[in-house]
Design an enzyme around this catalytic site. Structure first.
Site, PDB file in Angstrom:
ATOM      1  N   TYR A 148       0.833  -1.205   0.000  1.00  0.00           N
ATOM      2  CA  TYR A 148       0.000   0.000   0.000  1.00  0.00           C
ATOM      3  C   TYR A 148       0.867   1.255   0.000  1.00  0.00           C
ATOM      4  O   TYR A 148       0.631   2.196  -0.773  1.00  0.00           O
ATOM      5  CB  TYR A 148      -0.915  -0.020   1.220  1.00  0.00           C
ATOM      6  N   LYS A 168       1.160   4.346  -2.834  1.00  0.00           N
ATOM      7  CA  LYS A 168       0.854   5.740  -2.510  1.00  0.00           C
ATOM      8  C   LYS A 168       2.088   6.641  -2.638  1.00  0.00           C
ATOM      9  O   LYS A 168       1.966   7.801  -3.068  1.00  0.00           O
ATOM     10  CB  LYS A 168       0.251   5.840  -1.109  1.00  0.00           C
TER      11      LYS A 168
END
Length: 262
Positions: free
Chosen positions: A167, A171
């Site tokens: 994740y 990002k």
């Protein structure tokens, strides 16, 4: 000491740019629930005509009905934005504002990450975001009056966290993409920014809040001492969408309660 204001004839004062969006078309992905729905509400309440996009048709229809009940203009398009051919069909009108709130997380220890998990997260959080930005910018550039692109990123695009390597990778990459695109899109008066919330209470985060150790960890990180609510994000997305932020591009607006201040 009180500041003085000139009262001479002809003196003029600066005016706050408008936070209203009447006459503007907005596209919001991930709009069936959570942060995405909050973004759609914020833009619709400010007067925009909002196209709500999500994969799941049933909750999308419920969201649309709720927006209409408030007297706001909205329409719904069911689409998986990771499908780039399907994504193309979203651009059937000229958008002044594009907000990408669609996202995917598959948390777990980095040592256990599978290629399938890695590919799934990057496909939604980076690949789909890249080409959505490209399509939005093409349309805005052709129309010749600029626009605003906003990606809902995360504080995890600026820090690390346990069980969040994939994740965070997606990002952090999104943040770099936005900075580079801001330089390219700027001459056409197209602004592109990220909005970076901390943990926001939605159905998708309830498992994290239910874990005492995880909850303790995140509460220790948030200077304001509370987790986020969807409403905390709504004012921020409206700011990035409207003329009040007309000199803001290539930046990340942190809505993290102070997490990244440490």
């Amino acid at each position: 000491m009180q500041a003085s204001v000139s009262t001479r004839p002809g003196a003029s004062l600066p005016r706050t740019p408008s936070f209203r969006l009447e006459g503007r078309q907005a596209l919001v992905t991930g709009a069936s629930s959570g942060i995405g729905l909050g973004c759609a509400v914020a833009l619709a309440e400010a007067g925009a005509e909002v196209t709500c996009v999500a994969r799941r048709a049933e909750p999308l229809a419920a969201a649309l009905s709720a927006l209409h009940a408030e007297g706001w203009y909205a329409r719904a398009l069911s689409c998986d934005i990771a499908d780039l051919e399907a994504q193309e069909t979203l651009f059937d009108r000229d958008y002044d504002v594009v907000v990408n709130a669609a996202g995917l997380a598959r948390h777990g220890p980095a040592i256990d990450t599978t290629p399938a998990d890695f590919d799934a997260v990057l496909e939604v959080n980076l690949r789909a975001a890249y080409f959505l930005s490209q399509r939005a910018a093409r349309g805005m550039s052709a129309r010749g009056r600029g626009g605003s692109i906003v990606h809902v990123s995360s504080q995890m695009g600026h820090v690390g966290g346990p069980d969040r390597a994939v994740y965070c990778a997606s990002k952090h990459a999104l943040e770099g993409m936005v900075k580079a695109m801001a330089l390219e899109f700027g001459p056409a008066q197209i602004r592109i920014n990220t909005l970076c919330p901390t943990f926001v209470r939605t159905p998708l985060t309830e498992a994290t809040f239910a874990d005492p150790d995880r909850r303790r960890w995140l509460m220790e990180k948030i200077a304001l001492g509370r987790v986020g609510e969807v409403e905390d994000v709504m004012g921020a997305v409206l700011y990035l969408a409207c003329d009040a932020s007309r000199l803001v591009t290539g930046t990340a607006l942190m809505v993290d309660g102070g997490w990244t201040a440490a």
